[in-house]
Design an enzyme around this catalytic site. Structure first.
Site, PDB file in Angstrom:
ATOM      1  N   ASP A  67     -10.135   9.907  -2.518  1.00  0.00           N
ATOM      2  CA  ASP A  67     -10.489   8.680  -1.803  1.00  0.00           C
ATOM      3  C   ASP A  67     -11.474   8.927  -0.665  1.00  0.00           C
ATOM      4  OD1 ASP A  67      -8.555  10.089  -0.330  1.00  0.00           O
ATOM      5  OD2 ASP A  67      -6.973   8.657  -0.818  1.00  0.00           O
ATOM      6  N   ASN A 136       4.898   5.301   2.818  1.00  0.00           N
ATOM      7  CA  ASN A 136       5.267   4.122   2.021  1.00  0.00           C
ATOM      8  C   ASN A 136       5.194   4.411   0.527  1.00  0.00           C
ATOM      9  OD1 ASN A 136       2.549   4.234   1.472  1.00  0.00           O
ATOM     10  ND2 ASN A 136       2.009   2.333   2.522  1.00  0.00           N
ATOM     11  N   HIS A 138       2.621   5.805  -1.088  1.00  0.00           N
ATOM     12  CA  HIS A 138       1.307   5.762  -1.743  1.00  0.00           C
ATOM     13  C   HIS A 138       0.873   7.145  -2.224  1.00  0.00           C
ATOM     14  CE1 HIS A 138      -0.980   6.217   2.378  1.00  0.00           C
ATOM     15  NE2 HIS A 138      -0.889   7.395   1.802  1.00  0.00           N
ATOM     16  N   GLU A 143      -1.716   1.737  -2.419  1.00  0.00           N
ATOM     17  CA  GLU A 143      -0.636   1.231  -1.576  1.00  0.00           C
ATOM     18  C   GLU A 143       0.406   0.500  -2.430  1.00  0.00           C
ATOM     19  OE1 GLU A 143      -0.611   2.471   1.246  1.00  0.00           O
ATOM     20  OE2 GLU A 143      -2.160   1.799   2.625  1.00  0.00           O
TER      21      GLU A 143
HETATM   22  C1  F6R Z   1      -5.545  11.433   1.266  1.00  0.00           C
HETATM   23  C2  F6R Z   1      -4.600  10.692   0.461  1.00  0.00           C
HETATM   24  C3  F6R Z   1      -3.280  10.248   0.985  1.00  0.00           C
HETATM   25  C4  F6R Z   1      -2.502  11.316   1.750  1.00  0.00           C
HETATM   26  C5  F6R Z   1      -1.202  10.741   2.290  1.00  0.00           C
HETATM   27  C6  F6R Z   1      -0.400  11.759   3.085  1.00  0.00           C
HETATM   28  O1  F6R Z   1      -6.675  11.795   0.495  1.00  0.00           O
HETATM   29  O2  F6R Z   1      -4.915  10.421  -0.632  1.00  0.00           O
HETATM   30  O3  F6R Z   1      -2.505   9.780  -0.085  1.00  0.00           O
HETATM   31  O4  F6R Z   1      -2.240  12.401   0.903  1.00  0.00           O
HETATM   32  O5  F6R Z   1      -1.488   9.644   3.109  1.00  0.00           O
HETATM   33  O6  F6R Z   1      -1.110  12.102   4.227  1.00  0.00           O
HETATM   34  P1  F6R Z   1      -0.547  13.183   5.281  1.00  0.00           P
HETATM   35  O7  F6R Z   1      -0.562  14.489   4.575  1.00  0.00           O
HETATM   36  O8  F6R Z   1      -1.540  13.140   6.410  1.00  0.00           O
HETATM   37  O9  F6R Z   1       0.814  12.733   5.647  1.00  0.00           O
END
Ligand code: F6R
Length: 253
Positions: A67, A136, A138, A143
């Site tokens: 992303d 959450n 994702h 989401e």
């Molecule tokens: C980032 C992504 C997100 C993160 C997720 C966890 O490229 O795709 O899904 O992997 O938000 O983020 P952290 O590791 O910062 O808790």
């Protein structure tokens, strides 16, 4: 799903890096799917250490990130392109241009999302997709309520995701509302998936994803339908799981 529970975040990230390195050694032209965020920083640090120790080369690897924020140019300090350059690409021997991310600054982000999906398909899809997990549930920026068969597209980030990610932005600057993200269908086409979740803040999401129903309410739960998904957890992230004894029995290491 293979559930590996390690003692702490350090052990979990080292195990994840070890599995990625094994994969690349076995198939040097691996197409990796990569993630950003706090959890991945430690994984990439371990990968860089393995590379510097001469244990793995990324010269034949290409990659696609999950992303990118809409509206952030690649040289913006909070863009995921910049994150990847600093935390991985510039410190290993990947060929220049082999690391792909959606262009956040594209004039037509919807067309960019379609083109990114087409690029992944043209590359033969992902051999190994690395994933973090949102509080959450994702995966990527899919989401809750994302279609479980979605392809790369624009998503509006939830308030909780923007709050969680505001720690990466300077005071007074907020994460953008929109992102381009690989879809859940795109992720599910990967031949292998490796999700890493550490820390107690992820415990509810881990519980739902591993032992809850498959549901768009907790997008990561779709991994229950993947043929080859490994989840690497630390004890804190795994603390709400009911079947821990079983997971530890199957994979005591
Ligand atoms: C980032 C992504 C997100 C993160 C997720 C966890 O490229 O795709 O899904 O992997 O938000 O983020 P952290 O590791 O910062 O808790």
């Amino acid at each position: 799903m293979k559930i590996l529970i390690l003692d702490d975040a350090g052990a979990a990230s080292a195990r994840a890096a070890g599995l990625i390195a094994d994969h690349v050694r076995e198939k040097p032209e691996t197409v990796l799917g990569l993630a950003t965020g706090g959890t991945m920083e430690a994984v990439y640090a371990h990968l860089i250490a393995l590379h510097r120790a001469g244990e793995v080369s990324f010269a034949g690897v290409s990659s696609f990130n999950l992303d990118e924020y809409v509206g952030l140019a690649g040289d913006h300090p909070c863009s995921y392109r910049r994150y990847m350059a600093e935390k991985l690409f510039d410190q290993i021997d990947m060929a220049p241009g082999a690391g792909h991310l959606p262009k956040g600054e594209a004039e037509d982000p919807e067309a960019e999302a379609d083109a990114y999906e087409a690029k992944i398909v043209a590359a033969g899809d992902l051999d190994l997709q690395l994933l973090g997990l949102g509080q959450n549930g994702h995966i990527g920026f899919n989401e809750p309520t994302s279609s479980l068969s979605s392809l790369t597209r624009l998503k509006t980030l939830t308030r909780s995701t923007r709050e969680a990610n505001s720690r990466f932005f300077p005071a007074g600057e907020e994460p953008p509302r929109l992102a381009i993200t690989m879809g859940i269908g795109t992720i599910m086409r990967a031949r292998e998936v490796l999700l890493v979740a550490t820390g107690e803040a992820k415990a509810e999401a881990v519980e739902q994803v591993v032992e809850g129903a498959v549901s768009a309410r907790w997008p990561g739960s779709i991994l229950q339908m993947h043929r080859k998904a490994t989840l690497i957890l630390d004890r804190a992230a795994a603390c709400r799981l009911e079947l821990t004894d079983y997971y530890m029995d199957v994979h005591p290491e």
